[in-house]
Design a protein around this motif. Sequence first.
Motif, PDB file in Angstrom:
ATOM      1  N   THR A   1     -10.830  -7.542  17.503  1.00 49.37           N
ATOM      2  CA  THR A   1     -10.217  -7.426  16.160  1.00 49.37           C
ATOM      3  C   THR A   1     -11.205  -7.780  15.051  1.00 49.37           C
ATOM      4  O   THR A   1     -10.794  -8.116  13.948  1.00 49.37           O
ATOM      5  CB  THR A   1      -8.998  -8.344  16.071  1.00 49.37           C
ATOM      6  N   THR A   2     -12.449  -7.680  15.352  1.00 48.18           N
ATOM      7  CA  THR A   2     -13.449  -8.073  14.360  1.00 48.18           C
ATOM      8  C   THR A   2     -13.368  -7.230  13.092  1.00 48.18           C
ATOM      9  O   THR A   2     -13.483  -7.739  11.971  1.00 48.18           O
ATOM     10  CB  THR A   2     -14.857  -7.948  14.960  1.00 48.18           C
ATOM     11  N   SER A   3     -13.170  -5.925  13.252  1.00 48.44           N
ATOM     12  CA  SER A   3     -13.174  -5.031  12.096  1.00 48.44           C
ATOM     13  C   SER A   3     -11.792  -4.820  11.480  1.00 48.44           C
ATOM     14  O   SER A   3     -11.658  -4.028  10.546  1.00 48.44           O
ATOM     15  CB  SER A   3     -13.746  -3.673  12.503  1.00 48.44           C
ATOM     16  N   THR A   4     -10.763  -5.498  11.982  1.00 44.12           N
ATOM     17  CA  THR A   4      -9.417  -5.285  11.461  1.00 44.12           C
ATOM     18  C   THR A   4      -9.312  -5.650   9.988  1.00 44.12           C
ATOM     19  O   THR A   4      -8.698  -4.938   9.188  1.00 44.12           O
ATOM     20  CB  THR A   4      -8.401  -6.106  12.267  1.00 44.12           C
ATOM     21  N   ALA A   5      -9.903  -6.752   9.603  1.00 47.89           N
ATOM     22  CA  ALA A   5      -9.846  -7.179   8.200  1.00 47.89           C
ATOM     23  C   ALA A   5     -10.539  -6.174   7.290  1.00 47.89           C
ATOM     24  O   ALA A   5     -10.049  -5.847   6.201  1.00 47.89           O
ATOM     25  CB  ALA A   5     -10.482  -8.562   8.060  1.00 47.89           C
ATOM     26  N   ASP A   6     -11.688  -5.649   7.744  1.00 49.96           N
ATOM     27  CA  ASP A   6     -12.407  -4.668   6.941  1.00 49.96           C
ATOM     28  C   ASP A   6     -11.585  -3.394   6.766  1.00 49.96           C
ATOM     29  O   ASP A   6     -11.521  -2.816   5.669  1.00 49.96           O
ATOM     30  CB  ASP A   6     -13.746  -4.327   7.593  1.00 49.96           C
ATOM     31  N   ILE A   7     -10.944  -2.954   7.837  1.00 52.17           N
ATOM     32  CA  ILE A   7     -10.126  -1.743   7.768  1.00 52.17           C
ATOM     33  C   ILE A   7      -8.939  -1.955   6.828  1.00 52.17           C
ATOM     34  O   ILE A   7      -8.583  -1.074   6.031  1.00 52.17           O
ATOM     35  CB  ILE A   7      -9.646  -1.339   9.174  1.00 52.17           C
ATOM     36  N   SER A   8      -8.348  -3.142   6.882  1.00 52.57           N
ATOM     37  CA  SER A   8      -7.201  -3.431   6.020  1.00 52.57           C
ATOM     38  C   SER A   8      -7.590  -3.382   4.556  1.00 52.57           C
ATOM     39  O   SER A   8      -6.887  -2.792   3.723  1.00 52.57           O
ATOM     40  CB  SER A   8      -6.626  -4.809   6.359  1.00 52.57           C
ATOM     41  N   PHE A   9      -8.736  -3.983   4.231  1.00 53.26           N
ATOM     42  CA  PHE A   9      -9.196  -3.963   2.838  1.00 53.26           C
ATOM     43  C   PHE A   9      -9.550  -2.553   2.384  1.00 53.26           C
ATOM     44  O   PHE A   9      -9.303  -2.166   1.239  1.00 53.26           O
ATOM     45  CB  PHE A   9     -10.387  -4.905   2.666  1.00 53.26           C
ATOM     46  N   MET A  10     -10.135  -1.753   3.264  1.00 51.59           N
ATOM     47  CA  MET A  10     -10.473  -0.382   2.916  1.00 51.59           C
ATOM     48  C   MET A  10      -9.213   0.440   2.639  1.00 51.59           C
ATOM     49  O   MET A  10      -9.159   1.225   1.679  1.00 51.59           O
ATOM     50  CB  MET A  10     -11.279   0.260   4.049  1.00 51.59           C
ATOM     51  N   LEU A  11      -8.161   0.250   3.463  1.00 53.68           N
ATOM     52  CA  LEU A  11      -6.906   0.954   3.228  1.00 53.68           C
ATOM     53  C   LEU A  11      -6.248   0.500   1.927  1.00 53.68           C
ATOM     54  O   LEU A  11      -5.693   1.310   1.173  1.00 53.68           O
ATOM     55  CB  LEU A  11      -5.945   0.723   4.404  1.00 53.68           C
ATOM     56  N   LEU A  12      -6.325  -0.799   1.663  1.00 50.91           N
ATOM     57  CA  LEU A  12      -5.742  -1.324   0.433  1.00 50.91           C
ATOM     58  C   LEU A  12      -6.417  -0.725  -0.790  1.00 50.91           C
ATOM     59  O   LEU A  12      -5.760  -0.273  -1.742  1.00 50.91           O
ATOM     60  CB  LEU A  12      -5.860  -2.855   0.422  1.00 50.91           C
ATOM     61  N   ILE A  13      -7.734  -0.690  -0.781  1.00 51.45           N
ATOM     62  CA  ILE A  13      -8.480  -0.100  -1.901  1.00 51.45           C
ATOM     63  C   ILE A  13      -8.170   1.387  -2.035  1.00 51.45           C
ATOM     64  O   ILE A  13      -8.010   1.917  -3.149  1.00 51.45           O
ATOM     65  CB  ILE A  13      -9.990  -0.334  -1.707  1.00 51.45           C
ATOM     66  N   PHE A  14      -8.059   2.074  -0.909  1.00 52.85           N
ATOM     67  CA  PHE A  14      -7.763   3.512  -0.939  1.00 52.85           C
ATOM     68  C   PHE A  14      -6.429   3.783  -1.626  1.00 52.85           C
ATOM     69  O   PHE A  14      -6.327   4.649  -2.502  1.00 52.85           O
ATOM     70  CB  PHE A  14      -7.743   4.055   0.489  1.00 52.85           C
ATOM     71  N   PHE A  15      -5.380   3.032  -1.238  1.00 53.75           N
ATOM     72  CA  PHE A  15      -4.064   3.268  -1.825  1.00 53.75           C
ATOM     73  C   PHE A  15      -4.004   2.830  -3.288  1.00 53.75           C
ATOM     74  O   PHE A  15      -3.272   3.422  -4.085  1.00 53.75           O
ATOM     75  CB  PHE A  15      -2.984   2.552  -1.011  1.00 53.75           C
ATOM     76  N   LEU A  16      -4.751   1.799  -3.644  1.00 53.86           N
ATOM     77  CA  LEU A  16      -4.790   1.394  -5.048  1.00 53.86           C
ATOM     78  C   LEU A  16      -5.425   2.473  -5.918  1.00 53.86           C
ATOM     79  O   LEU A  16      -5.008   2.708  -7.051  1.00 53.86           O
ATOM     80  CB  LEU A  16      -5.554   0.073  -5.203  1.00 53.86           C
ATOM     81  N   VAL A  17      -6.456   3.112  -5.377  1.00 48.09           N
ATOM     82  CA  VAL A  17      -7.165   4.138  -6.150  1.00 48.09           C
ATOM     83  C   VAL A  17      -6.361   5.427  -6.249  1.00 48.09           C
ATOM     84  O   VAL A  17      -6.318   6.084  -7.294  1.00 48.09           O
ATOM     85  CB  VAL A  17      -8.559   4.409  -5.533  1.00 48.09           C
ATOM     86  N   THR A  18      -5.711   5.813  -5.157  1.00 46.76           N
ATOM     87  CA  THR A  18      -5.033   7.112  -5.118  1.00 46.76           C
ATOM     88  C   THR A  18      -3.598   7.067  -5.619  1.00 46.76           C
ATOM     89  O   THR A  18      -3.036   8.110  -5.951  1.00 46.76           O
ATOM     90  CB  THR A  18      -5.028   7.665  -3.683  1.00 46.76           C
ATOM     91  N   SER A  19      -2.981   5.895  -5.687  1.00 49.84           N
ATOM     92  CA  SER A  19      -1.589   5.805  -6.117  1.00 49.84           C
ATOM     93  C   SER A  19      -1.496   5.884  -7.633  1.00 49.84           C
ATOM     94  O   SER A  19      -2.374   5.405  -8.356  1.00 49.84           O
ATOM     95  CB  SER A  19      -0.949   4.495  -5.633  1.00 49.84           C
ATOM     96  N   SER A  20      -0.442   6.509  -8.108  1.00 41.48           N
ATOM     97  CA  SER A  20      -0.199   6.582  -9.551  1.00 41.48           C
ATOM     98  C   SER A  20       0.675   5.397  -9.942  1.00 41.48           C
ATOM     99  O   SER A  20       1.749   5.183  -9.380  1.00 41.48           O
ATOM    100  CB  SER A  20       0.497   7.901  -9.911  1.00 41.48           C
ATOM    101  N   MET A  21       0.215   4.647 -10.916  1.00 37.85           N
ATOM    102  CA  MET A  21       0.938   3.464 -11.350  1.00 37.85           C
ATOM    103  C   MET A  21       1.959   3.849 -12.405  1.00 37.85           C
ATOM    104  O   MET A  21       1.770   4.794 -13.162  1.00 37.85           O
ATOM    105  CB  MET A  21      -0.040   2.421 -11.918  1.00 37.85           C
TER     106      MET A  21
END
Length: 198
Positions: free
Chosen positions: A15-35
Amino acid sequence: MRIRRRDKGVPELNTTSTADISFMLLIFFLVTSSMYEAKGLLGQLPPKDKDNDKKEIIVDKENVMAITLDAEGKLMVNDSLCEMSALKGQMEEFIIRRGKEHLLTIDASPECRYEPYFHLQQIIGEAYKEAREMKAQKDYGRGLAELTSIDRDKVITSLPQRIAENFHDAPVPEATTVPEYTTVPEASPSGKKKGGRP
C-alpha cells in the motif's frame, strides 16, 4: 526421502502508493469539477440625493402592469390577487402585446421575505426570455439563439426590459406618472439592495 512442505503465507498487499493515488484523484476531481457559483441580481439603486436627478415620464395606464408584493408575500397584479405560478404567462402575453410601450412596475414591501421577492425577480427574467423566444419564432421561424447577431438585436430591441421599481409603498395613481424605468441587464453578476434586502 522426506519432502519438506513449505508454509504458504498470505502475501501482504503493498500500500505504499495508495496515498499518492488518493491525492492524485483528489486533485483530478477538484480540477475537473464545476463549482457552484452563487449569482445575485443586478439592479440600479435609487440616487443618493433624491432631490436631484429626478426624472418622470408619463405612461398610458394600459401599458403598465403594476406588481405589488406585500409583507406577507401576497402578490397582486393591477390590484387583483395573482398566484406566482400564473404570473409568468400573464407577463409574457403583456410584454408581447404592448411591445416597446410596456412597463412593469414593482412595489415590494420592505418587510417581505427574501424568497418571494427573489422568486418574483426570477419570474420576470424568465418571462422576458420566453417572450423574446416567441417573438423570434414568429418573425423568423427560429429560436433566438439561432438568429444572427443583427436579427437577435432586433428582437431584443423590440421587447426591451422596461422595469420601474418603487422604493415606497405608494400605489400607481390613475393618471399614471411613474419614475423613469430601469433597463435591467441580462446578466446578474452582483447583488441588489432594496429596502431591507441585500
